[in-house]
Design an enzyme around this catalytic site. Sequence first.
Site, PDB file in Angstrom:
ATOM      1  N   LYS A   1      -4.299  36.369 -90.900  1.00 13.96           N
ATOM      2  CA  LYS A   1      -4.062  34.963 -90.563  1.00 13.96           C
ATOM      3  C   LYS A   1      -5.390  34.210 -90.657  1.00 13.96           C
ATOM      4  CE  LYS A   1      -2.124  32.189 -86.743  1.00 13.96           C
ATOM      5  NZ  LYS A   1      -1.543  32.243 -85.388  1.00 13.96           N
TER       6      LYS A   1
ATOM      7  N   SER B   1       3.057  30.325 -85.039  1.00 15.10           N
ATOM      8  CA  SER B   1       2.144  29.801 -86.024  1.00 15.10           C
ATOM      9  C   SER B   1       1.738  30.804 -87.104  1.00 15.10           C
ATOM     10  CB  SER B   1       0.889  29.278 -85.323  1.00 15.10           C
ATOM     11  OG  SER B   1       0.207  30.323 -84.660  1.00 15.10           O
TER      12      SER B   1
ATOM     13  N   SER C   1       3.422  33.218 -81.259  1.00 15.04           N
ATOM     14  CA  SER C   1       3.085  32.938 -82.665  1.00 15.04           C
ATOM     15  C   SER C   1       3.197  34.126 -83.603  1.00 15.04           C
ATOM     16  CB  SER C   1       1.674  32.364 -82.760  1.00 15.04           C
ATOM     17  OG  SER C   1       1.635  31.091 -82.185  1.00 15.04           O
TER      18      SER C   1
END
Lengths: 89, 466
Positions: B74, B149, B173
């Site tokens: 990420k 996210s 997330s």
Amino acid sequence: MSKIMTVDILSSIKGAQPSEAVNKLFDVIKNAQATNNTSFNNNRNNCVSLDDLREDEVIESSATEKQIIIENFPKEKKGYLVVSKIIEE
Amino acid sequence: MDSQIHKIHQQLANKEMSCVALVTEKLNALKANTHNTVNSTLEDLALDLAAKVDAKIANGETIGLLEGIPFGIKDVYMLQGTTTTASSDLLKNYKSAYTATAIQKLLDAGAIPLVKENCDSFGHGSSSENTIFGSVKNAINPDLVGGGSSGGSAVNVAKDYTVFSIGGDTGGSVRQPAGYNHVYGLKPSYGRISRYGLMAYASSTDCVGPIAKSVEDIRIVLNVMSGKDVKDQTTYTSVEITADSITDASEIKSVGYFKNFIESDAIDPKIKADFLNTIEKIKAKGIEVKELDFFQSDILVSTYYTLAMAETASNLSRLDGSNYGNRIDDKNLKESYAVTRSENFSEETKRRIVGGNQVLSQGFSDEIYLKSLALRDAISENFEDDFKDVDIILSPVTPSTPPEIGNSLKDPHAMYLSDAYTVGFSLGQLPTLTVPQGTETGLQITAAKTNDELVLKFANFLKDTI
């Protein structure tokens, strides 16, 4: 002397105002019953113990790390970070 | 035992394929993908590392289990020399000066990083639409959101672009996009994995979380990243979870679920029916199932967001364009800060920073912030009591199925409420795993703090049960 500041000043965001969506969240908190009045609980304690503090010593960054930090400066002069003006207030 | 890591490891060790070929194939798939999962590829680094793995195999040397296994990161993790943008305008050219501890441990084990993955900017969002790189599209239906996210990370795993990915979970997330894309995603116990080098969003709930296609792969990656780190003094020493230890779930005698989650008007009827059906299957296996009382979803969501916004206002205050980031100069330093932040933060990020400063400011802190802290304590205490009665808590991951792209941005409050089932466990700092079973968006398995092993054990049991 305390000085009340607006959220746009506190946040350094021009013209920022509280939002309706976020205020709805806060209203729930205002109306909620917080029943907890218990004392300190170790299971939720994420602080490090005094016996387990890391060494108080300077750790030199690698040359690569220093170089990248300088590369990230928006403005650089002779290895120093350049800013527009010092705040005098 | 399902495990892509074991399978690829055998193929590499047996010379059935080369590591360079494997990495090239994955990079090509990532570059061609239309789901907007990629912020940048790490092509040179990945191919260089792959060539070294191939050379080692050619020399007859033994390779470790993770050596040569391609993974994604990420775009909120530092990896020295690569750009770490947090999917934001402010940091779109920021170069990591150092490497996050969790990522370094994977590199030390020989895993190969392929890609910095698209996500909600600074982790601010539940749909992966709040990004400068384009909305992440769901792996199963590209008209729907990827979830947030860590949306890019979940989609990359679901589409086999990466073998595993490292997301970050603050309020759900990792778990929510894992559910939306039918893969496994773990939020470990807070402190099990070092946060050093993970861009801070809400420090008291930020967790490093692996996403993969099997429980075994989650276990392998979790073990490698875990451990005490002097650079993050909230970390603790943990014991390795062995493969054998998670195959037998006979010690699990009771499972609980929060009845207010299931009786809520907001839950999708199909998710509710499927969840209750799973409960019946668990009962049929002789496990006692108990209904538990819990805080209302709106209190959980409000408590979480109040604290998360306060922490993000503090954490992001350093992003003013002076030391790094996309600075916009103005008449003096103070004005430069304000213009830089106004122009470079997204609407959602600004909304959270302003909310955070609001609750930390004079007149609000007692009424809202301190009360939220008290509510958090009460929530944690509730969990402690529950785990005296049950071994595992089971819940849906989300009340609804993934929204269509564009809808979440129109209604931020609705987006916050979509985290209703994940944020409570974050406040409790508990280990929670999304498994791609039971409901359309999966199930969440939670155990008491530091008992990550039990979560994986129950996941294996569920795999064989439903």
